[in-house]
Enzyme design. Structure first.
Site, PDB file in Angstrom:
ATOM      1  N   ASP A   5       2.758  38.319 -11.749  1.00  0.00           N
ATOM      2  CA  ASP A   5       1.683  37.564 -11.106  1.00  0.00           C
ATOM      3  C   ASP A   5       0.302  38.027 -11.567  1.00  0.00           C
ATOM      4  O   ASP A   5      -0.047  39.207 -11.430  1.00  0.00           O
ATOM      5  CB  ASP A   5       1.796  37.730  -9.586  1.00  0.00           C
ATOM      6  CG  ASP A   5       0.893  36.738  -8.866  1.00  0.00           C
ATOM      7  OD1 ASP A   5       0.744  35.597  -9.359  1.00  0.00           O
ATOM      8  OD2 ASP A   5       0.329  37.107  -7.830  1.00  0.00           O
ATOM      9  N   GLU A  22       8.421  39.285  -6.931  1.00  0.00           N
ATOM     10  CA  GLU A  22       7.059  39.019  -7.399  1.00  0.00           C
ATOM     11  C   GLU A  22       6.383  40.360  -7.653  1.00  0.00           C
ATOM     12  O   GLU A  22       6.204  41.152  -6.714  1.00  0.00           O
ATOM     13  CB  GLU A  22       6.302  38.229  -6.323  1.00  0.00           C
ATOM     14  CG  GLU A  22       4.908  37.810  -6.760  1.00  0.00           C
ATOM     15  CD  GLU A  22       4.167  37.058  -5.657  1.00  0.00           C
ATOM     16  OE1 GLU A  22       4.483  35.882  -5.425  1.00  0.00           O
ATOM     17  OE2 GLU A  22       3.280  37.665  -5.019  1.00  0.00           O
ATOM     18  N   ARG A  25       0.827  -1.221   0.000  1.00  0.00           N
ATOM     19  CA  ARG A  25       0.000   0.000   0.000  1.00  0.00           C
ATOM     20  C   ARG A  25       0.858   1.267   0.000  1.00  0.00           C
ATOM     21  O   ARG A  25       0.577   2.227  -0.717  1.00  0.00           O
ATOM     22  CB  ARG A  25      -0.912  -0.028   1.234  1.00  0.00           C
ATOM     23  CG  ARG A  25      -1.982   1.036   1.300  1.00  0.00           C
ATOM     24  CD  ARG A  25      -3.092   0.863   0.285  1.00  0.00           C
ATOM     25  NE  ARG A  25      -2.871   1.632  -0.923  1.00  0.00           N
ATOM     26  CZ  ARG A  25      -3.227   1.220  -2.126  1.00  0.00           C
ATOM     27  NH1 ARG A  25      -3.833   0.061  -2.301  1.00  0.00           N
ATOM     28  NH2 ARG A  25      -2.974   1.946  -3.179  1.00  0.00           N
ATOM     29  N   LYS A  56       3.963  25.111  -3.514  1.00  0.00           N
ATOM     30  CA  LYS A  56       2.732  24.426  -3.092  1.00  0.00           C
ATOM     31  C   LYS A  56       2.927  22.934  -3.289  1.00  0.00           C
ATOM     32  O   LYS A  56       2.660  22.400  -4.380  1.00  0.00           O
ATOM     33  CB  LYS A  56       1.531  24.930  -3.903  1.00  0.00           C
ATOM     34  CG  LYS A  56       1.055  26.311  -3.491  1.00  0.00           C
ATOM     35  CD  LYS A  56      -0.283  26.673  -4.144  1.00  0.00           C
ATOM     36  CE  LYS A  56      -0.557  28.166  -3.948  1.00  0.00           C
ATOM     37  NZ  LYS A  56      -1.679  28.636  -4.776  1.00  0.00           N
ATOM     38  N   LYS A 116       8.268  39.578  -1.930  1.00  0.00           N
ATOM     39  CA  LYS A 116       6.856  39.750  -2.216  1.00  0.00           C
ATOM     40  C   LYS A 116       6.417  41.106  -1.675  1.00  0.00           C
ATOM     41  O   LYS A 116       7.176  41.806  -0.988  1.00  0.00           O
ATOM     42  CB  LYS A 116       6.061  38.619  -1.575  1.00  0.00           C
ATOM     43  CG  LYS A 116       6.509  37.251  -2.083  1.00  0.00           C
ATOM     44  CD  LYS A 116       5.548  36.164  -1.665  1.00  0.00           C
ATOM     45  CE  LYS A 116       6.037  34.831  -2.241  1.00  0.00           C
ATOM     46  NZ  LYS A 116       5.074  33.756  -2.003  1.00  0.00           N
TER      47      LYS A 116
END
Lengths: 291, 291, 291, 291, 291, 291
Positions: free
Chosen positions: B215, B194, B97, B132, B164
């Protein structure tokens, strides 16, 4: 999810370290600033993980305060504020991505689970998860599944026994397999049998299985099978049987989920919320950045 | 993904322990049997994780042999055999598994990445990932992204700096922020900015950013902006500038990906393969169970 | 050095345990006494590690208070007080040696770095470190190097790529080696080439290296080479080159450091503060012991 | 240094991971090459750490073979080959820096120790180390000290007790301090007293100290003191004393080391090999790179 | 047992996790209740472990308060209250079993030790423990032995050397064995010899052993042997001997323990409190449950 | 006890390190000798732990070979040989004490369990253990209990739920408590109720408990109670009940164990083999030492 388990803190620490590595290079721009921020839902769904997020930030700096605005397992709408944070800017920034990654993943699972659960509303059938979980996240993903309204299946190989085709083949038949497991397993551990055919299911009930997983059978087949299995249990009682068996359908085609739900089974198990759900989109916004 | 890194083994061990817990209760049915099995694709896609799977099983028992039949990052069709295993049955079952969970997740990422990458074919633009990633799996998920044809963005907060909005606000402006980071960061670490607006992007290039992340701008805006930014770089050269800037678009609407790809940028970054891809469906089948 | 990184606490704990072992045998003499102490410099130099020391003592007992009297990276003179501590005597004594060992080693590095950096004053050349660091202490030793005025080179094998003679030989030439690395490395990672000869340096710049390490070349050779390399970069721009290359000299004879500094290079790298510096001598003195 | 202690492997792993991080970026150039290399001394000195180096490389890949050509603690001359390695190139390169950092540090300690020990030749006085060791490396640095001909002092706070000025002050006098420690310490643990004055030394012997550390006393003072202390021990025998005391001088000016050695003491302790010795310069050269 | 040693906290955490696993399933019944409880002795004996228990509960929740009512190593009678706790009910319940298991085991050891120690009252012989301790609990079990009035023997293989029959055989005789160990052991480490016969004991003293363990000899034999051994020590003094030897009897028949105690030996060592003592029975009672 | 679980190896390693510490000081006498040894029972009893011992020695040195001569859970007589070992002497000696401590503790538990189990022979009642286990050894001690013929109760707080007096009080009654737990617990987890009175037992069965623990009731009370409880279950079937309940007696006076066994209960649970059994005495003898 026991928030006081030391194992949880070791996990939180390792996830923070994974992103921070040898140190946040951009942190040099933050000097000793203090900041505040909030989380906002960019999608509607079921939020969960708030207390985890709080503990995660506390691991970085006890001076960070988190104020939760949405309860665990509650629905959020687009634009809704989820929580507020304030504390040392460098620590807020260092924890931001890890905290969001965790909460977005868990909330995505809760949301997908909730949708499936709502299809079972009005029935007594419950949605159960499986052992298909992301390595390292099982306990938390199963917690998210509960937040979405589901119920957990076994935590791992040590929680309940499940005889599959290969176990039965190697042991030399279902009775031998059942006896071997019964002899060694702790008494509170249930023994479940995964049945590929109605015949196997009947055999499983006869040997005393606590649960039978009806794998990839049509709902028509299951509808006929369930009363037979229940009857065997009742009959078996006179022979020392358990008087109880949990019946679970797996490999269910989502289109016919309500049809399965009306067959008399107890559970429908699915890995979809873990293997096919998108993360719930959440943003962390710093207050100063708006100014 | 360095297969010889000791950290990898600690991860494999902890994932195995997560499923095995205090011991596989059903293992009592397996006596001392020896078994063989194979993996088969139940969906078409890009497979990856074969060498990981081999090492994972070896952690349980050095007597397990794994024969890989599909190369890393190669496409598999439905029904195609991926690998063969043989060894002590109890260990094969105990690792099944966890191994599948890992490979299915990674192959799902590679598959989704590959689909997006194919939309960029014929252009020089490369698809890059983000931070992410699932907590605990960053290095492996980024490896899967590469297997799908993408290129990795920074590994973590310590790899490259990224200014940022909030960093700039706290530092008191982009120049101050840039200078603070430049002063402390290792010289091989690039500094990326950014930018939320074209003006910020121009400013970023002027202060010497190695990369600018555009962005959530439309491709039309970017198309106009890119030549301006390149020109600032060229001009800047005479003033000691770097002569180079990497331009990256993020928050790209997938429908217009080719339009973005023709704007002159270097990278399009996306978290979709990590946050929105289903696992690739793979089964492990035991040979004896067919008999 | 991010003081909030959980990994740091695990290191501090393991260093404390290394000295404490199964328990401080002499601690039985301390009963439940409370004590105060101070640190005093027995040599002049650059002090660093104060915040680490504070956290290290806090790991033993949150009731210990540390008052720092010298800022990180600041010069101390003989006899100058560095910090004051007070708290439970048994914990102060148990942490004393580990704390001093750490701060003395780091301050020794900062001091040696500072001396070398002062030889570069008035030039734009910066002093960079290497990967020759004590196993287990890399992040902290590199932090100390920065406290002494230096700049860090790559943190490890995963931070930037560096092609050496053997990589080039195995890959079958510099172009093949460069292409292989470029294909797999995250885009923010620079690719550096270590050149043993001027020809290799030129080749490195031509294939697009972000940095070239000029290893064990005389300053005369470097003086001639630098303009050539800069010109190749400029020229290369028209062919899509990066327009930027960092030039670094290593294996520099300390006697000619200023001569090297005037060759037009960007960095001089040295391992001397890590491999050849003595610890800065610091004592911890208990107030009661003077009475 | 027990090479079979599991703790050693955990240390080797963590040191390898420190350099490898998320993976050796330059390794992509090495494909699946196999290589061979050798270590050569670039300075004369005492080499040690060969078996550690072998185990360290084996942790990366069991297919690496190391052939040691210099015994532990043996002298090497400039240009002398120390060991040969062969195996997968990627693993050889990944372990190179960590292995050299470890062996260069340890050999530097052994070399410095050996020089000091040679100054004691012809006397029965032995050179002992202290607890001033690099955090995380105590056991190995003490091993290196032995390789250089020295003898180890206590491993840590739990090995032997050492009463210092502050212990005595807090306990309310040397007798109370001694009694408290004697009561709780394991019987095989010796109790040592650090004496700042001849009077304290005499008192220490009278209460039954197993060892007395004569701290920062001139050799003239010690020469007078030693016979007195020995006599107290002899006399004490009739009163149930131990009949034995180890006398150790610390804070010895290196210029007068032989004068100290002739005072009748047993040990001279020094931290210099740990706090002031340069690393022994060693290079790893790949055979293919010469071709 | 240093309560501030980070290693202790890691142990406490791992023991809590052992019981809590993936989370206390019954905890769902406790909502957010706050509770109070007390510990009561169900048997008379020596209690120890109170401070450990306090720290263990604090690891789960800093909001738990523990008030100790019995000092470490003090005797409790049946029904006596030992400590009081109050805090979040879920954490109290989650820590209950682990805390009791630890304290009952340690108190059982202290109680059994105390009984044996009382048989030696009026003599100068002390009771010493051995290395027969439960894996993972050595430091704490030895602490419990001290709480019962005993004294600890060596902590482990690295604390003092002990030459046994097989060491002597492999080294080629007791002198060779002694010399080999003396050469490498830290100077504060004593060298003990385990003697199976009076002849071996005499030989051990002659080569300079710091201690001799007289294994499984009758008290009559020991009574004759001790003066001889003491005399050899005295005589040896003139030849540079140590003037001191600790004599220890092991394998002592409990019925004759006082006879052994009058033979002139220093220690009687026994593993009985670790290998044969029952746990001291203690209950934790919740105040609400009585209502 | 899964011998392939990575967690087991981490435990074995930590236990070895506990004894070895900074290195076996006496090992210097063993040079590079090779040795052989055997284990011999000094008491009759049930032996278990042979495979653990083999793995433990293999962790020190793969060159050690262990030949087991007694099967797991088999009875040994005084003087019987249990296993033979051969390999590098230093590793054999370094592992000796830890291996014996483990096997002696586990065999002591198996032996005590076996004695109690034999008192139940001829009945269908099984002996079950409890959560009173030595911290850190739960899985292995429960394994030993099985080797002695017993069956395990729940592994920990996460395995099955058990409602005790305090849970019921806090939840506001047994029904509320049961419902809260049922809602959150994984479906395979049984819910057990600890009943202090017959009334509580009946209530427990009525709410649907899977098991009822009859705590400290006389066998006369239990004899009357069991048929009532079984009848409630049967009756309950018509109302959707489970048709099954496991009845367990705890706090059983050993003198009346057979009387309890004839009451119709399923299990008698006892902590005695963990809390009151002596270790089984086993010796390791080196062959050379006999020569």
């Amino acid at each position: 999810m026991d928030l006081f388990a030391p194992a949880l803190y070791r996990h939180l620490d390792s996830w923070l370290d994974e992103d921070i590595g040898r140190g946040d290079l951009t942190g040099a721009a933050l000097r000793n600033c203090h900041g505040s921020a909030y989380w906002v839902a960019k999608q509607a769904g079921i939020f969960c993980g708030g207390q985890l997020v709080e503990r995660l930030f506390k691991r970085l700096d006890l001076a960070i305060n988190v104020r939760l605005q949405v309860g665990e397992g509650k629905r959020v709408s687009v634009g809704q504020h989820i929580l507020e944070l304030e504390g040392p800017a460098a620590a807020l920034v260092a924890g931001e991505r890890t905290a969001l990654n965790l909460a977005m993943r868990l909330s995505g699972i809760a949301t997908a689970t909730s949708t499936l659960v709502s299809e079972l509303s009005g029935t007594s059938v419950r949605l159960a998860d499986t052992r298909k979980t992301t390595p390292g996240l099982r306990t938390l993903e199963k917690y998210a599944f509960r937040c979405g309204g589901g119920i957990n299946h076994r935590f791992g190989l040590d929680h309940a026994a499940m005889l599959k085709e290969n176990h039965i083949a190697w042991a030399g038949g279902i009775e031998a397999a059942f006896a071997a497991v019964r002899k060694h397993a702790p008494w509170p551990s249930r023994i479940i049998v995964e049945a590929e055919t109605p015949e196997q299911a009947e055999q499983a009930v006869r040997v005393g299985a606590d649960g039978v997983l009806l794998d990839e059978m049509s709902y028509q087949v299951i509808q006929t099978l369930v009363p037979k299995l229940r009857e065997i249990v009742q009959t078996g009682l006179s022979r020392g049987g358990s008087g109880q068996v949990f019946l679970e359908a797996s490999g269910v085609d989502p289109r016919f989920i309500r049809a399965y739900a009306s067959t008399g089974i107890d559970f429908i198990s699915t890995s979809a919320p873990m293997t096919r759900s998108p993360w719930l989109d959440i943003s962390m916004r710093f207050d100063n950045a708006d100014a």
